[in-house]
Enzyme design. Structure first.
Site, PDB file in Angstrom:
ATOM      1  N   SER A 106      26.392  36.248  70.649  1.00 16.18           N
ATOM      2  CA  SER A 106      27.851  35.671  70.139  1.00 16.18           C
ATOM      3  C   SER A 106      28.975  36.581  69.609  1.00 16.18           C
ATOM      4  O   SER A 106      29.396  37.338  70.563  1.00 16.18           O
ATOM      5  CB  SER A 106      27.191  34.698  68.723  1.00 16.18           C
ATOM      6  OG  SER A 106      28.231  34.202  68.429  1.00 16.18           O
ATOM      7  N   ASP A 156      26.516  24.608  74.816  1.00 13.76           N
ATOM      8  CA  ASP A 156      27.105  25.389  73.655  1.00 13.76           C
ATOM      9  C   ASP A 156      28.387  24.775  72.992  1.00 13.76           C
ATOM     10  O   ASP A 156      29.432  24.721  73.829  1.00 13.76           O
ATOM     11  CB  ASP A 156      27.501  26.872  74.050  1.00 13.76           C
ATOM     12  CG  ASP A 156      27.709  27.798  73.146  1.00 13.76           C
ATOM     13  OD1 ASP A 156      28.286  27.343  72.167  1.00 13.76           O
ATOM     14  OD2 ASP A 156      27.323  28.903  73.440  1.00 13.76           O
ATOM     15  N   HIS A 187      24.054  27.142  71.498  1.00 15.57           N
ATOM     16  CA  HIS A 187      24.612  28.354  71.163  1.00 15.57           C
ATOM     17  C   HIS A 187      23.452  29.313  70.776  1.00 15.57           C
ATOM     18  O   HIS A 187      23.322  30.556  70.747  1.00 15.57           O
ATOM     19  CB  HIS A 187      25.487  28.339  70.046  1.00 15.57           C
ATOM     20  CG  HIS A 187      26.302  29.564  69.808  1.00 15.57           C
ATOM     21  ND1 HIS A 187      27.300  29.995  70.860  1.00 15.57           N
ATOM     22  CD2 HIS A 187      26.312  30.619  68.741  1.00 15.57           C
ATOM     23  CE1 HIS A 187      28.052  31.120  70.471  1.00 15.57           C
ATOM     24  NE2 HIS A 187      27.236  31.509  69.171  1.00 15.57           N
TER      25      HIS A 187
END
Ligand code: MLT
Length: 203
Positions: A106, A156, A187
């Site tokens: 991320s 996501d 995610h």
């Protein structure tokens, strides 16, 4: 001159020889401990360097400032990327390692992507888990032969599929050897991320 005190971090020396070190880069709200188990699982015995992001968002560590979810402060991205790259270079010297492969999730994957754009010499390669485009117009750079694994989530909610695909395209256009996998997930990380990373590192 940057030294290793520039970032709170953990370093675990290698317990096996011939493996690239891993640079572990956590997501928003994580810290230097977060990705240690993942690093140990994907490349057992490799040295691990794990810094904590220095930007705080409501108390949550990150690697650069954002204005909103998915909207980045690009000046800060550039500044923080150089700061992190300087730290990685200093850590290599201090700990006597070779250039690491980044393993980022991320926000950590996004700064790893920015490092590929701005300071490619610092990384031997990168595993970008749930990454998006960190800079709208990256500088011209030569990533010939640099291996990159991107793993994105088709569902996501933070990263549109087109954005992840655009990052893969830009890295490929710069010459990187990019493998982009899209999993039917969101995610968060799943078992397949670990399996793909491990197989890619072993290839
Ligand atoms: C970022 O801010 O880097 C991305 O939006 C992902 C996140 O960390 O939430």
């Amino acid at each position: 001159m940057t030294d290793t005190s520039a970032f709170v971090h953990r370093f675990v020396p290698a317990s096996a020889s011939g493996l690239p070190p891993l640079l572990l880069l956590h997501g928003t709200g994580g810290d230097e401990n977060d990705l240690m188990p993942l690093g140990q699982a994907v490349l057992p015995g490799a040295a691990l360097l794990s810094p904590r992001g220095k930007v705080l968002e409501g108390g949550m560590p990150r690697f650069f400032r954002r204005l909103a979810e998915g909207v980045f402060d690009h000046e800060d991205v550039v500044r923080r990327t150089h700061e992190l790259a300087d730290f990685v270079a200093a850590a290599r010297e201090a700990y006597g390692t070779t250039a690491p492969v980044a393993l980022g999730f991320s926000n950590g994957a996004n700064i790893a992507a920015a490092m590929l754009h701005l300071r490619p010499e610092v990384l031997a390669g990168a595993i970008l888990l749930r990454a998006m485009v960190p800079l709208p117009v990256p500088p011209e750079h030569d990533l010939a032969g640099k291996r990159v694994l991107m793993v994105s989530g088709a569902m996501d909610p933070i990263i549109p599929a087109a954005n992840a695909a655009a990052l893969a395209r830009v890295l490929k256009a710069a010459g990187a050897d990019v493998r982009h996998e899209v999993l039917p997930v969101g995610h968060g990380l799943v078992r397949q991320d670990l399996d793909l990373a491990r197989a890619w590192l072993g290839a």
